[in-house]
Design a protein around this motif. Structure first.
Motif, PDB file in Angstrom:
ATOM      1  N   GLY A 128      40.486 -26.092  19.477  1.00 29.58           N
ATOM      2  CA  GLY A 128      40.436 -27.138  20.707  1.00 29.58           C
ATOM      3  C   GLY A 128      42.411 -27.590  21.638  1.00 29.58           C
ATOM      4  O   GLY A 128      42.465 -27.733  22.291  1.00 29.58           O
ATOM      5  N   SER A 129      42.518 -26.641  20.821  1.00 26.33           N
ATOM      6  CA  SER A 129      44.083 -27.452  21.178  1.00 26.33           C
ATOM      7  C   SER A 129      44.593 -26.192  22.472  1.00 26.33           C
ATOM      8  O   SER A 129      45.029 -26.179  23.818  1.00 26.33           O
ATOM      9  N   GLY A 130      43.509 -25.157  23.248  1.00 26.79           N
ATOM     10  CA  GLY A 130      43.452 -24.320  24.100  1.00 26.79           C
ATOM     11  C   GLY A 130      44.526 -23.374  23.902  1.00 26.79           C
ATOM     12  O   GLY A 130      44.525 -22.356  25.576  1.00 26.79           O
ATOM     13  N   GLN A 131      45.802 -23.083  23.255  1.00 24.99           N
ATOM     14  CA  GLN A 131      46.481 -22.175  23.414  1.00 24.99           C
ATOM     15  C   GLN A 131      46.376 -21.428  22.492  1.00 24.99           C
ATOM     16  O   GLN A 131      47.791 -19.574  22.951  1.00 24.99           O
ATOM     17  N   TYR A 132      45.457 -20.306  21.693  1.00 26.11           N
ATOM     18  CA  TYR A 132      44.922 -19.057  21.236  1.00 26.11           C
ATOM     19  C   TYR A 132      45.264 -18.438  21.720  1.00 26.11           C
ATOM     20  O   TYR A 132      44.278 -17.979  23.049  1.00 26.11           O
ATOM     21  N   ASP A 133      46.004 -17.520  21.551  1.00 33.28           N
ATOM     22  CA  ASP A 133      46.024 -16.207  22.375  1.00 33.28           C
ATOM     23  C   ASP A 133      45.690 -14.940  21.142  1.00 33.28           C
ATOM     24  O   ASP A 133      46.310 -14.865  20.471  1.00 33.28           O
ATOM     25  N   PRO A 134      44.481 -14.131  21.364  1.00 36.83           N
ATOM     26  CA  PRO A 134      44.406 -13.458  20.382  1.00 36.83           C
ATOM     27  C   PRO A 134      45.838 -11.951  19.583  1.00 36.83           C
ATOM     28  O   PRO A 134      45.678 -12.005  18.763  1.00 36.83           O
ATOM     29  N   MET A 135      46.454 -11.624  20.810  1.00 34.97           N
ATOM     30  CA  MET A 135      48.301 -10.772  20.720  1.00 34.97           C
ATOM     31  C   MET A 135      48.483 -11.258  19.737  1.00 34.97           C
ATOM     32  O   MET A 135      49.104 -10.564  19.155  1.00 34.97           O
ATOM     33  N   THR A 136      48.816 -13.431  20.169  1.00 39.52           N
ATOM     34  CA  THR A 136      50.098 -12.922  19.054  1.00 39.52           C
ATOM     35  C   THR A 136      49.717 -14.355  18.237  1.00 39.52           C
ATOM     36  O   THR A 136      50.014 -14.133  17.174  1.00 39.52           O
ATOM     37  N   ASP A 137      48.569 -14.476  17.563  1.00 39.02           N
ATOM     38  CA  ASP A 137      47.722 -15.348  16.590  1.00 39.02           C
ATOM     39  C   ASP A 137      47.430 -14.851  15.652  1.00 39.02           C
ATOM     40  O   ASP A 137      47.170 -15.530  14.814  1.00 39.02           O
ATOM     41  N   ASP A 138      47.069 -13.556  16.473  1.00 44.53           N
ATOM     42  CA  ASP A 138      45.632 -12.918  15.451  1.00 44.53           C
ATOM     43  C   ASP A 138      46.660 -11.530  14.598  1.00 44.53           C
ATOM     44  O   ASP A 138      47.615 -10.917  15.420  1.00 44.53           O
ATOM     45  N   VAL A 139      46.492 -11.531  13.346  1.00 48.83           N
ATOM     46  CA  VAL A 139      47.204 -10.508  12.722  1.00 48.83           C
ATOM     47  C   VAL A 139      46.209  -9.175  13.131  1.00 48.83           C
ATOM     48  O   VAL A 139      46.677  -7.863  13.650  1.00 48.83           O
ATOM     49  N   PHE A 140      45.162  -8.958  13.050  1.00 52.80           N
ATOM     50  CA  PHE A 140      44.556  -8.085  13.564  1.00 52.80           C
ATOM     51  C   PHE A 140      42.699  -8.941  13.701  1.00 52.80           C
ATOM     52  O   PHE A 140      42.421  -9.673  13.259  1.00 52.80           O
ATOM     53  N   ASP A 141      41.773  -7.516  14.538  1.00 57.24           N
ATOM     54  CA  ASP A 141      40.259  -8.039  14.747  1.00 57.24           C
ATOM     55  C   ASP A 141      39.384  -7.034  14.319  1.00 57.24           C
ATOM     56  O   ASP A 141      40.298  -5.907  14.704  1.00 57.24           O
ATOM     57  N   LEU A 142      38.440  -6.919  14.162  1.00 54.89           N
ATOM     58  CA  LEU A 142      37.527  -5.977  14.205  1.00 54.89           C
ATOM     59  C   LEU A 142      35.917  -6.320  14.839  1.00 54.89           C
ATOM     60  O   LEU A 142      35.513  -7.639  14.514  1.00 54.89           O
ATOM     61  N   GLU A 143      35.250  -6.015  15.795  1.00 50.25           N
ATOM     62  CA  GLU A 143      34.054  -6.027  16.129  1.00 50.25           C
ATOM     63  C   GLU A 143      32.952  -4.921  16.241  1.00 50.25           C
ATOM     64  O   GLU A 143      33.625  -4.121  16.246  1.00 50.25           O
ATOM     65  N   ALA A 144      31.686  -5.302  15.626  1.00 50.09           N
ATOM     66  CA  ALA A 144      30.728  -4.459  15.744  1.00 50.09           C
ATOM     67  C   ALA A 144      29.741  -5.412  16.993  1.00 50.09           C
ATOM     68  O   ALA A 144      28.975  -5.946  16.973  1.00 50.09           O
ATOM     69  N   THR A 145      29.261  -4.416  17.722  1.00 49.54           N
ATOM     70  CA  THR A 145      27.882  -4.408  18.448  1.00 49.54           C
ATOM     71  C   THR A 145      26.827  -3.934  18.730  1.00 49.54           C
ATOM     72  O   THR A 145      27.156  -2.510  18.434  1.00 49.54           O
ATOM     73  N   PHE A 146      25.300  -4.445  18.364  1.00 45.53           N
ATOM     74  CA  PHE A 146      24.232  -3.666  18.748  1.00 45.53           C
ATOM     75  C   PHE A 146      23.982  -3.700  20.307  1.00 45.53           C
ATOM     76  O   PHE A 146      23.542  -4.644  20.488  1.00 45.53           O
TER      77      PHE A 146
END
Length: 291
Positions: A128-146
């Motif tokens: 709820g802060s609205g400050q989330y930045d994936p490049m700064t706040d995540d170590v890594f991410d993984l996505e799968a799409t069908f």
């Protein structure tokens, strides 16, 4: 939970060509060949519905469905009789009207899941802060799409026409085919895409890699030259370097591998559409009411 809907309004423009024999009672021959170049436009109407759900701070789901209504287009078909003639004078130009061309466009469905590994002490995507930045706040991410696409709806394109094909002195003005059906024998397509990135330097440098695969849209023994629909897979890599919140450089590379499309034992020839003749106006060598 986020839900969204959109209405798509636009103009569809179709431009393609095919060859046909102007002499319906004789064998196929270059001297009676006719190049038909079709151009038609129509209203494009469709819509899409999507949602995103974040049940956990590091897990999210999303899906999107898009539907496009059949397009009823109209326009003009320009004809060139004897297009292989050695001189320009031997190529007779003409045109006829496309009163209606109906094209069934495919609908498609996409569904994705994303896992992001949060960095300790940093904002999260659902806090709820609205400050989330994936490049700064995540170590890594993984996505799968069908992905699923109803490609088979494109198998049939039908046309209704009026007018004639000008053949000059050879055959005079030949009536244009009143109805044409172009069949392509396509099948529905499914695909998977998997990718992720690692933030090597938080907020500054990220490295990416991905993989995708997709089923073929047509069987090799039913394939056509005009719509090659191969199965295959791809590998991707990339990087992002961010100078500031407003400026970043992205580089990427992808290599696609397509399966061989061996049509040696094919059961389908590359054919031109056959005209629907008027039973009350049959060619001279065909009995009335039987053509």
């Amino acid at each position: 939970l986020r839900v969204g809907a959109a209405l798509h309004i636009g103009v569809a423009s179709f431009n393609f060509g095919l060859h046909a024999n102007a002499n319906r009672t004789g064998p196929q021959s270059p001297s009676t060949e006719t190049l038909i170049e079709l151009g038609a436009t129509g209203l494009l109407l469709g819509g899409s519905l999507g949602f995103q759900a974040l049940p956990l701070p590091n897990l999210s789901f999303g899906a999107n469905f898009r539907y496009t209504a059949p397009v009823n287009a109209s326009g003009t078909a320009n004809t060139t009789f004897n297009p292989y003639a050695a001189t320009e004078a031997g190529r007779v130009q003409g045109s006829f009207d496309i009163n209606k061309m109906r094209v069934e466009l495919p609908w498609n469905l996409r569904a994705s899941v994303r896992y992001n590994h949060p960095r300790a002490g940093r904002p999260r995507q659902n806090d709820g802060s609205g400050q989330y930045d994936p490049m700064t706040d995540d170590v890594f991410d993984l996505e799968a799409t069908f992905i699923y696409e109803n490609t088979s709806s494109l198998s049939t394109t039908s046309l209704e026409n009026t007018g004639g094909i000008n053949t000059g002195a050879a055959l005079g003005v030949v009536p244009a085919p009143q109805a044409l059906t172009i069949s392509s024998a396509l099948t529905n397509v499914m695909g998977v895409r998997i990718g992720g990135d690692v933030n090597v330097i938080p907020g500054r440098l990220a490295l990416r890699a991905g993989f995708s695969m997709e089923t073929r849209g047509a069987s090799p023994d039913l394939a056509q030259i005009h719509l090659p629909a191969y199965s295959g897979f791809s590998l991707h890599g990339g990087a992002t370097y961010r100078f500031s919140r407003r400026l970043a450089i992205n580089v990427g590379f992808g290599h696609f591998f397509f399966d061989n499309n061996n049509a040696t034992d094919g059961r389908r020839a590359v054919t031109v559409p056959s005209p629907q003749l008027d039973p009350n106006n049959c060619p001279p060598d065909v009995g009335p009411g039987t053509c």
